[in-house]
Design a protein around this motif. Structure first.
Motif, PDB file in Angstrom:
ATOM      1  N   PRO A  59       0.789  -1.245   0.000  1.00  0.00           N
ATOM      2  CA  PRO A  59       0.000   0.000   0.000  1.00  0.00           C
ATOM      3  C   PRO A  59       0.812   1.282   0.000  1.00  0.00           C
ATOM      4  CG  PRO A  59      -0.118  -1.073   2.151  1.00  0.00           C
ATOM      5  CD  PRO A  59       0.554  -2.034   1.224  1.00  0.00           C
ATOM      6  N   ILE A  60       2.038   1.274   0.526  1.00  0.00           N
ATOM      7  CA  ILE A  60       2.830   2.508   0.617  1.00  0.00           C
ATOM      8  C   ILE A  60       3.649   2.656  -0.661  1.00  0.00           C
ATOM      9  CG2 ILE A  60       4.518   3.798   1.952  1.00  0.00           C
ATOM     10  CD1 ILE A  60       3.760   2.095   4.373  1.00  0.00           C
ATOM     11  N   LYS A  61       3.301   3.627  -1.474  1.00  0.00           N
ATOM     12  CA  LYS A  61       3.983   3.850  -2.748  1.00  0.00           C
ATOM     13  C   LYS A  61       5.059   4.920  -2.538  1.00  0.00           C
ATOM     14  CE  LYS A  61       0.651   1.285  -4.468  1.00  0.00           C
ATOM     15  NZ  LYS A  61       0.848  -0.152  -4.717  1.00  0.00           N
ATOM     16  N   GLN A  62       6.250   4.474  -2.167  1.00  0.00           N
ATOM     17  CA  GLN A  62       7.334   5.400  -1.828  1.00  0.00           C
ATOM     18  C   GLN A  62       8.638   4.837  -2.348  1.00  0.00           C
ATOM     19  OE1 GLN A  62       9.753   5.067   1.015  1.00  0.00           O
ATOM     20  NE2 GLN A  62      10.266   7.203   1.441  1.00  0.00           N
ATOM     21  N   GLY A  63       9.509   5.715  -2.886  1.00  0.00           N
ATOM     22  CA  GLY A  63      10.726   5.250  -3.529  1.00  0.00           C
ATOM     23  C   GLY A  63      11.649   4.476  -2.617  1.00  0.00           C
ATOM     24  N   GLY A  64      11.797   4.919  -1.356  1.00  0.00           N
ATOM     25  CA  GLY A  64      12.677   4.209  -0.435  1.00  0.00           C
ATOM     26  C   GLY A  64      12.198   2.805  -0.137  1.00  0.00           C
ATOM     27  N   ILE A  65      10.895   2.626   0.048  1.00  0.00           N
ATOM     28  CA  ILE A  65      10.324   1.296   0.269  1.00  0.00           C
ATOM     29  C   ILE A  65      10.542   0.426  -0.967  1.00  0.00           C
ATOM     30  CG2 ILE A  65       8.156   0.034   0.573  1.00  0.00           C
ATOM     31  CD1 ILE A  65       9.060   1.289   3.137  1.00  0.00           C
ATOM     32  N   ALA A  66      10.351   1.006  -2.157  1.00  0.00           N
ATOM     33  CA  ALA A  66      10.578   0.266  -3.396  1.00  0.00           C
ATOM     34  C   ALA A  66      12.022  -0.220  -3.486  1.00  0.00           C
ATOM     35  CB  ALA A  66      10.233   1.141  -4.589  1.00  0.00           C
ATOM     36  N   CYS A  67      12.969   0.636  -3.096  1.00  0.00           N
ATOM     37  CA  CYS A  67      14.380   0.247  -3.148  1.00  0.00           C
ATOM     38  C   CYS A  67      14.686  -0.892  -2.167  1.00  0.00           C
ATOM     39  CB  CYS A  67      15.263   1.455  -2.862  1.00  0.00           C
ATOM     40  SG  CYS A  67      15.327   2.666  -4.204  1.00  0.00           S
ATOM     41  N   GLN A  68      14.057  -0.864  -1.007  1.00  0.00           N
ATOM     42  CA  GLN A  68      14.290  -1.942  -0.039  1.00  0.00           C
ATOM     43  C   GLN A  68      13.787  -3.281  -0.561  1.00  0.00           C
ATOM     44  OE1 GLN A  68      13.051  -0.758   4.037  1.00  0.00           O
ATOM     45  NE2 GLN A  68      13.224   1.347   3.288  1.00  0.00           N
ATOM     46  N   LEU A  69      12.606  -3.281  -1.199  1.00  0.00           N
ATOM     47  CA  LEU A  69      12.111  -4.529  -1.788  1.00  0.00           C
ATOM     48  C   LEU A  69      12.997  -4.945  -2.960  1.00  0.00           C
ATOM     49  CD1 LEU A  69      10.090  -6.805  -1.939  1.00  0.00           C
ATOM     50  CD2 LEU A  69       8.545  -5.303  -3.228  1.00  0.00           C
ATOM     51  N   ALA A  70      13.472  -3.978  -3.742  1.00  0.00           N
ATOM     52  CA  ALA A  70      14.382  -4.293  -4.849  1.00  0.00           C
ATOM     53  C   ALA A  70      15.647  -4.975  -4.340  1.00  0.00           C
ATOM     54  CB  ALA A  70      14.736  -3.019  -5.608  1.00  0.00           C
ATOM     55  N   ASP A  71      16.183  -4.497  -3.221  1.00  0.00           N
ATOM     56  CA  ASP A  71      17.382  -5.120  -2.647  1.00  0.00           C
ATOM     57  C   ASP A  71      17.097  -6.554  -2.199  1.00  0.00           C
ATOM     58  OD1 ASP A  71      18.809  -2.800  -3.069  1.00  0.00           O
ATOM     59  OD2 ASP A  71      18.489  -2.032  -1.050  1.00  0.00           O
ATOM     60  N   ALA A  72      15.921  -6.780  -1.601  1.00  0.00           N
ATOM     61  CA  ALA A  72      15.564  -8.132  -1.153  1.00  0.00           C
ATOM     62  C   ALA A  72      15.426  -9.072  -2.351  1.00  0.00           C
ATOM     63  CB  ALA A  72      14.267  -8.084  -0.355  1.00  0.00           C
ATOM     64  N   ILE A  73      14.834  -8.593  -3.429  1.00  0.00           N
ATOM     65  CA  ILE A  73      14.701  -9.413  -4.635  1.00  0.00           C
ATOM     66  C   ILE A  73      16.069  -9.695  -5.241  1.00  0.00           C
ATOM     67  CG2 ILE A  73      13.824  -9.404  -7.004  1.00  0.00           C
ATOM     68  CD1 ILE A  73      11.415  -7.795  -5.949  1.00  0.00           C
ATOM     69  N   ALA A  74      16.919  -8.677  -5.298  1.00  0.00           N
ATOM     70  CA  ALA A  74      18.257  -8.860  -5.871  1.00  0.00           C
ATOM     71  C   ALA A  74      19.057  -9.904  -5.092  1.00  0.00           C
ATOM     72  CB  ALA A  74      19.000  -7.524  -5.894  1.00  0.00           C
ATOM     73  N   GLU A  75      18.924  -9.919  -3.777  1.00  0.00           N
ATOM     74  CA  GLU A  75      19.638 -10.921  -2.977  1.00  0.00           C
ATOM     75  C   GLU A  75      19.157 -12.329  -3.302  1.00  0.00           C
ATOM     76  OE1 GLU A  75      19.234  -9.799   1.086  1.00  0.00           O
ATOM     77  OE2 GLU A  75      20.652  -8.123   0.939  1.00  0.00           O
ATOM     78  N   GLN A  76      17.848 -12.493  -3.499  1.00  0.00           N
ATOM     79  CA  GLN A  76      17.331 -13.810  -3.865  1.00  0.00           C
ATOM     80  C   GLN A  76      17.890 -14.274  -5.207  1.00  0.00           C
ATOM     81  OE1 GLN A  76      12.902 -14.007  -3.402  1.00  0.00           O
ATOM     82  NE2 GLN A  76      13.184 -11.974  -2.504  1.00  0.00           N
ATOM     83  N   LEU A  77      17.898 -13.373  -6.190  1.00  0.00           N
ATOM     84  CA  LEU A  77      18.359 -13.740  -7.523  1.00  0.00           C
ATOM     85  C   LEU A  77      19.870 -13.947  -7.550  1.00  0.00           C
ATOM     86  CD1 LEU A  77      16.131 -11.392  -9.711  1.00  0.00           C
ATOM     87  CD2 LEU A  77      15.774 -13.797  -9.118  1.00  0.00           C
ATOM     88  N   ALA A  78      20.608 -13.148  -6.794  1.00  0.00           N
ATOM     89  CA  ALA A  78      22.055 -13.327  -6.733  1.00  0.00           C
ATOM     90  C   ALA A  78      22.397 -14.679  -6.122  1.00  0.00           C
ATOM     91  CB  ALA A  78      22.691 -12.195  -5.933  1.00  0.00           C
ATOM     92  N   ALA A  79      21.694 -15.055  -5.050  1.00  0.00           N
ATOM     93  CA  ALA A  79      21.930 -16.366  -4.442  1.00  0.00           C
ATOM     94  C   ALA A  79      21.601 -17.481  -5.421  1.00  0.00           C
ATOM     95  CB  ALA A  79      21.089 -16.500  -3.171  1.00  0.00           C
ATOM     96  N   ARG A  80      20.517 -17.333  -6.156  1.00  0.00           N
ATOM     97  CA  ARG A  80      20.153 -18.345  -7.148  1.00  0.00           C
ATOM     98  C   ARG A  80      21.204 -18.452  -8.244  1.00  0.00           C
ATOM     99  NH1 ARG A  80      14.466 -18.392 -10.574  1.00  0.00           N
ATOM    100  NH2 ARG A  80      15.168 -19.815 -12.223  1.00  0.00           N
ATOM    101  N   ALA A  81      21.852 -17.331  -8.567  1.00  0.00           N
ATOM    102  CA  ALA A  81      22.895 -17.339  -9.595  1.00  0.00           C
ATOM    103  C   ALA A  81      24.215 -17.903  -9.093  1.00  0.00           C
ATOM    104  CB  ALA A  81      23.109 -15.923 -10.125  1.00  0.00           C
TER     105      ALA A  81
END
Length: 386
Positions: free
Chosen positions: A286-308
């Motif tokens: 629900p919170i549409k804010q750039g900082g929150i978006a970046c935090q989720l982006a970092d969490a996704i990147a960690e998942q994909l980096a580990a998979r790689a």
């Protein structure tokens, strides 16, 4: 892995760039990055409020240059459809792009909540409306301005910046008698940040002479007249400025909620699809804010980096709101955990401010801080409000 992990990032905004930068930093050659976006440059939505008062557009770095620096490939089009079972993204040109992992960072579409008699801040065709209102107020043609948060808008901070900076600007130009009001459904000013920050913001508003109408939903009853609900209160205003409401991207082949947003779990995975993630304003968070978006982006990147195959231990998404409130008299730093039980928020008043600090991304802030015009300010030395 024998071959790099093929990651397609759909979008060219804040969330897409943070995902790309984080993956490049964490996984390097273990991932092959493709960014799909028709954009040519990078806009920072958090800087729009400053632009309304300075009339100076902030720097817009080249998207192509940033993508190239991360070793990624830019495809200048859009993703029209996702065929998840076949791991295909169908592009605007009709091309079918294969992926091992797809990250949808498509943003949301701002639309007016009210009719034409209300200025909707943040729309491209309304960019000159607020400066025109302020000019009319300085010339004595406008005697009252109402800033309104429509129902359903969770990220309200830009409107507080507009009201506070407008009050400061009008006082500086000898028009301090103009009545400024702020109408919001919130129970407290910037309630997302907790009671400490709310009290500090309430004090800012009072000292600026901004009349605050909490727990109020505004209806445009007639030109210049707002009906506030619940109750039968009336607010008269020569000009009304409102935030937009957002609509999701509603991508074909991807589940959406009733407003077109993409439902995600606590790791950013799109519910019901394999190997598809979503981040930023496009998601149902629900919170549409750039900082929150970046935090989720970092969490996704960690998942994909580990998979790689990178040596990364993925961490869950535990959002913390961080923002800089530009008041006209200074910059207040607001911090609050979003997850329950994580403690109270804080407000540090009058910190040094710079454009890059409006973007709280672990990777993106550093990149923007190195761009001309985005120089980072020194660390704040002010004490938090307790």
């Amino acid at each position: 892995m024998a071959e790099p992990l093929d990651v397609v990032i759909a979008g060219g905004g804040i969330a897409a760039l943070e995902t790309m930068l984080a993956l490049h930093d964490l996984a390097g050659p273990r991932v092959r990055l493709t960014v799909v976006s028709p954009r040519t440059d990078v806009a920072v939505p958090a800087l729009r409020t400053a632009t309304a008062f300075t009339r100076r557009e902030p720097p817009r770095p080249s998207l192509r240059d940033l993508v190239a620096r991360s070793g990624a490939k830019l495809v200048p089009t859009v993703v029209r459809r996702v065929v998840a079972d076949e791991h295909l993204a169908v592009l605007g040109s009709g091309r079918r792009l294969e992926y091992d992992a797809l990250v949808l960072a498509l943003g949301a579409r701002p639309v007016p909540a009210y009719g034409r008699e209300v200025v909707t801040f943040g729309l491209e065709d309304a960019a000159e409306d607020l400066p025109a209102i302020l000019a009319d107020a300085e010339d004595g043609h406008v005697h009252s301005i109402a800033f309104v948060v429509p129902p359903g808008v969770a990220w309200t901070l830009p409107l507080y910046e507009l009201a506070l900076q407008a009050a400061h600007r009008l006082r500086e130009h000898g028009a301090g008698e103009v009545r400024i009001s702020l109408v919001t459904p919130e129970d407290a000013p910037l309630a997302l940040f907790g009671s400490i920050a709310s009290a500090a913001v309430a004090d800012r508003l009072e000292r600026a002479g901004v009349a605050l109408h909490l727990g109020s939903y505004a209806e445009v009853a007639a030109p210049g007249r707002l009906a506030l609900r619940p109750g039968r209160r009336t607010l008269w205003a020569d000009r009304v400025v409102a935030l937009p409401v957002l609509e999701g991207p509603a991508v074909r082949g991807v589940p959406t909620d009733e407003h077109g947003f993409l439902p995600v779990d606590d790791r950013g995975r799109v519910r019901g699809l394999d190997d598809v993630w979503a981040v930023g304003d496009a998601t149902s968070f629900p919170i549409k804010q750039g900082g929150i978006a970046c935090q989720l982006a970092d969490a996704i990147a960690e998942q994909l980096a580990a998979r790689a195959g990178a040596g990364v231990a993925p961490r869950p998404f535990r959002p913390v709101l961080r923002a800089h409130l530009v008041t006209g008299e200074g910059v207040d730093e607001l911090v609050a955990p979003v997850c329950g039980g994580a403690g109270e928020g804080s407000c540090t008043c009058d910190v040094p401010g710079a454009p890059a600090r409006k973007v709280e991304g672990r990777h993106l802030s550093a990149l923007l801080g190195a761009e001309p015009g985005f120089a980072q300010a020194p660390a704040a030395e002010a004490e938090p409000v307790a």
